[in-house]
Design a protein around this motif. Structure first.
Motif, PDB file in Angstrom:
ATOM      1  N   ALA A  54       0.829  -1.208   0.000  1.00 20.47           N
ATOM      2  CA  ALA A  54       0.000   0.000   0.000  1.00 20.47           C
ATOM      3  C   ALA A  54       0.862   1.255   0.000  1.00 20.47           C
ATOM      4  N   THR A  55       1.969   1.214   0.724  1.00 15.11           N
ATOM      5  CA  THR A  55       2.881   2.358   0.742  1.00 15.11           C
ATOM      6  C   THR A  55       3.419   2.628  -0.657  1.00 15.11           C
ATOM      7  N   ILE A  56       3.829   1.575  -1.350  1.00 13.43           N
ATOM      8  CA  ILE A  56       4.347   1.737  -2.704  1.00 13.43           C
ATOM      9  C   ILE A  56       3.252   2.251  -3.640  1.00 13.43           C
ATOM     10  N   ALA A  57       2.036   1.749  -3.473  1.00 17.71           N
ATOM     11  CA  ALA A  57       0.929   2.192  -4.326  1.00 17.71           C
ATOM     12  C   ALA A  57       0.610   3.675  -4.098  1.00 17.71           C
ATOM     13  N   VAL A  58       0.504   4.079  -2.841  1.00 16.15           N
ATOM     14  CA  VAL A  58       0.179   5.476  -2.539  1.00 16.15           C
ATOM     15  C   VAL A  58       1.344   6.380  -2.939  1.00 16.15           C
ATOM     16  N   TRP A  59       2.563   5.941  -2.674  1.00 20.14           N
ATOM     17  CA  TRP A  59       3.774   6.683  -3.060  1.00 20.14           C
ATOM     18  C   TRP A  59       3.760   6.957  -4.567  1.00 20.14           C
ATOM     19  N   THR A  60       3.445   5.925  -5.339  1.00 17.94           N
ATOM     20  CA  THR A  60       3.410   6.063  -6.796  1.00 17.94           C
ATOM     21  C   THR A  60       2.276   6.980  -7.235  1.00 17.94           C
ATOM     22  N   SER A  65       7.840  12.127  -2.600  1.00 13.42           N
ATOM     23  CA  SER A  65       9.289  12.200  -2.813  1.00 13.42           C
ATOM     24  C   SER A  65       9.903  10.856  -2.419  1.00 13.42           C
ATOM     25  N   PRO A  66      11.082  10.544  -2.944  1.00 12.19           N
ATOM     26  CA  PRO A  66      11.738   9.292  -2.540  1.00 12.19           C
ATOM     27  C   PRO A  66      11.927   9.204  -1.017  1.00 12.19           C
ATOM     28  N   GLY A  67      12.276  10.311  -0.381  1.00 13.88           N
ATOM     29  CA  GLY A  67      12.476  10.303   1.068  1.00 13.88           C
ATOM     30  C   GLY A  67      11.210   9.950   1.824  1.00 13.88           C
ATOM     31  N   THR A  68      10.083  10.520   1.399  1.00 17.40           N
ATOM     32  CA  THR A  68       8.802  10.223   2.050  1.00 17.40           C
ATOM     33  C   THR A  68       8.433   8.760   1.843  1.00 17.40           C
ATOM     34  N   GLY A  69       8.607   8.255   0.630  1.00 21.61           N
ATOM     35  CA  GLY A  69       8.274   6.853   0.352  1.00 21.61           C
ATOM     36  C   GLY A  69       9.112   5.885   1.157  1.00 21.61           C
ATOM     37  N   VAL A  70      10.410   6.132   1.212  1.00 16.92           N
ATOM     38  CA  VAL A  70      11.303   5.253   1.981  1.00 16.92           C
ATOM     39  C   VAL A  70      10.969   5.334   3.466  1.00 16.92           C
ATOM     40  N   LEU A  71      10.673   6.537   3.953  1.00 17.01           N
ATOM     41  CA  LEU A  71      10.291   6.676   5.362  1.00 17.01           C
ATOM     42  C   LEU A  71       8.993   5.922   5.643  1.00 17.01           C
ATOM     43  N   GLY A  72       8.070   5.940   4.693  1.00 21.79           N
ATOM     44  CA  GLY A  72       6.829   5.174   4.849  1.00 21.79           C
ATOM     45  C   GLY A  72       7.100   3.686   4.965  1.00 21.79           C
ATOM     46  N   ALA A  76       7.137   0.770   8.905  1.00 24.82           N
ATOM     47  CA  ALA A  76       6.581  -0.553   9.208  1.00 24.82           C
ATOM     48  C   ALA A  76       7.544  -1.396  10.029  1.00 24.82           C
ATOM     49  N   VAL A  77       8.817  -1.071   9.970  1.00 23.96           N
ATOM     50  CA  VAL A  77       9.835  -1.857  10.662  1.00 23.96           C
ATOM     51  C   VAL A  77       9.935  -1.448  12.131  1.00 23.96           C
ATOM     52  N   ILE A  78       9.592  -0.221  12.429  1.00 27.73           N
ATOM     53  CA  ILE A  78       9.688   0.309  13.790  1.00 27.73           C
ATOM     54  C   ILE A  78       8.324   0.129  14.461  1.00 27.73           C
ATOM     55  N   PRO A  79       8.284  -0.578  15.587  1.00 21.00           N
ATOM     56  CA  PRO A  79       6.978  -0.801  16.234  1.00 21.00           C
ATOM     57  C   PRO A  79       6.209   0.500  16.464  1.00 21.00           C
ATOM     58  N   TYR A  80       4.960   0.491  16.055  1.00 16.52           N
ATOM     59  CA  TYR A  80       4.005   1.566  16.275  1.00 16.52           C
ATOM     60  C   TYR A  80       4.312   2.852  15.508  1.00 16.52           C
ATOM     61  N   THR A  82       3.815   3.361  12.182  1.00 14.42           N
ATOM     62  CA  THR A  82       2.996   3.576  10.987  1.00 14.42           C
ATOM     63  C   THR A  82       1.912   4.627  11.195  1.00 14.42           C
ATOM     64  N   VAL A  83       1.317   4.657  12.378  1.00 18.47           N
ATOM     65  CA  VAL A  83       0.256   5.645  12.618  1.00 18.47           C
ATOM     66  C   VAL A  83       0.825   7.066  12.657  1.00 18.47           C
ATOM     67  N   PRO A  84       1.908   7.333  13.391  1.00 15.23           N
ATOM     68  CA  PRO A  84       2.466   8.689  13.320  1.00 15.23           C
ATOM     69  C   PRO A  84       2.893   9.083  11.898  1.00 15.23           C
ATOM     70  N   PHE A  85       3.443   8.124  11.142  1.00 11.35           N
ATOM     71  CA  PHE A  85       3.816   8.436   9.758  1.00 11.35           C
ATOM     72  C   PHE A  85       2.577   8.757   8.938  1.00 11.35           C
ATOM     73  N   GLU A  86       1.544   7.939   9.053  1.00  7.94           N
ATOM     74  CA  GLU A  86       0.304   8.163   8.296  1.00  7.94           C
ATOM     75  C   GLU A  86      -0.288   9.526   8.649  1.00  7.94           C
ATOM     76  N   ARG A  87      -0.288   9.868   9.929  1.00 13.39           N
ATOM     77  CA  ARG A  87      -0.834  11.175  10.344  1.00 13.39           C
ATOM     78  C   ARG A  87       0.003  12.319   9.780  1.00 13.39           C
ATOM     79  N   SER A  88       1.304  12.112   9.705  1.00 12.52           N
ATOM     80  CA  SER A  88       2.197  13.136   9.163  1.00 12.52           C
ATOM     81  C   SER A  88       1.908  13.391   7.681  1.00 12.52           C
ATOM     82  N   VAL A  89       1.803  12.314   6.890  1.00  9.58           N
ATOM     83  CA  VAL A  89       1.535  12.515   5.461  1.00  9.58           C
ATOM     84  C   VAL A  89       0.123  13.039   5.239  1.00  9.58           C
ATOM     85  N   ASP A  90      -0.807  12.675   6.112  1.00  8.25           N
ATOM     86  CA  ASP A  90      -2.169  13.190   5.992  1.00  8.25           C
ATOM     87  C   ASP A  90      -2.194  14.690   6.304  1.00  8.25           C
TER      88      ASP A  90
END
Length: 152
Positions: A54-60, A65-72, A76-80, A82-90
């Motif tokens: 889903a990250t790759i799909a939304v990124w595309t 930016s490449p930085g935002t996509g890679v951070l997205g 997923a690798v860092i516990p918990y 994804t929600v702060p990242f999702e809120r940030s991009v939103d």
């Protein structure tokens, strides 16, 4: 389903499955329930792969930016995370609007855009292909064993 709805739901699902995995580890190492990590880990692994896709799909689609996509993906690798990242991009309006490459949308220009446009315009076929791909990747990861044993 809009990019925002999809991404918000999967970010939250990733948090829930991290909790299941952590509870499974507690069950295994504190209470001797070896099956607990297999259950929690399997569910988490499946949702992890879905969140990554889903990250790759939304990124595309949203031309992150490449930085935002890679951070997205890294979130997923860092516990918990994804929600702060999702809120940030939103908050930065990077999830706004419908799918740019969906039916009646823009003409795809690159290979990733063509693949995503096909998926959005032929959702049943894309879902079947995605389930097969995720199942194959998931099965290969199960065969590979525990991530802690990959490099030993």
């Amino acid at each position: 389903m809009t990019p925002r709805i999809l991404y918000t739901r999967l970010a939250f699902a990733e948090v829930i499955t991290w909790t299941l995995l952590i509870l499974g580890m507690i069950g295994k190492y504190v209470f001797g329930l070896d099956w607990a990590t297999a259950v929690g880990g399997s569910i988490h692994g499946f949702v992890f792969l879905c969140y990554g896709a889903a990250t790759i799909a939304v990124w595309t689609d949203k031309k992150w930016s490449p930085g935002t996509g890679v951070l997205g993906l890294a979130s997923a690798v860092i516990p918990y995370a994804t929600v702060p990242f999702e809120r940030s991009v939103d908050r930065r309006a990077l999830l706004e609007g419908p799918w740019r490459l969906g039916p009646g949308g823009e003409t795809p220009r690159s290979l990733p855009e063509r693949v995503l446009a096909f998926a959005l315009r032929s959702p049943v076929i894309a879902l079947i292909v995605a389930l097969v791909v995720v199942t194959v990747v998931f099965s290969l990861l199960l065969v590979a064993g525990k991530p802690t044993e990959w490099f030993s």
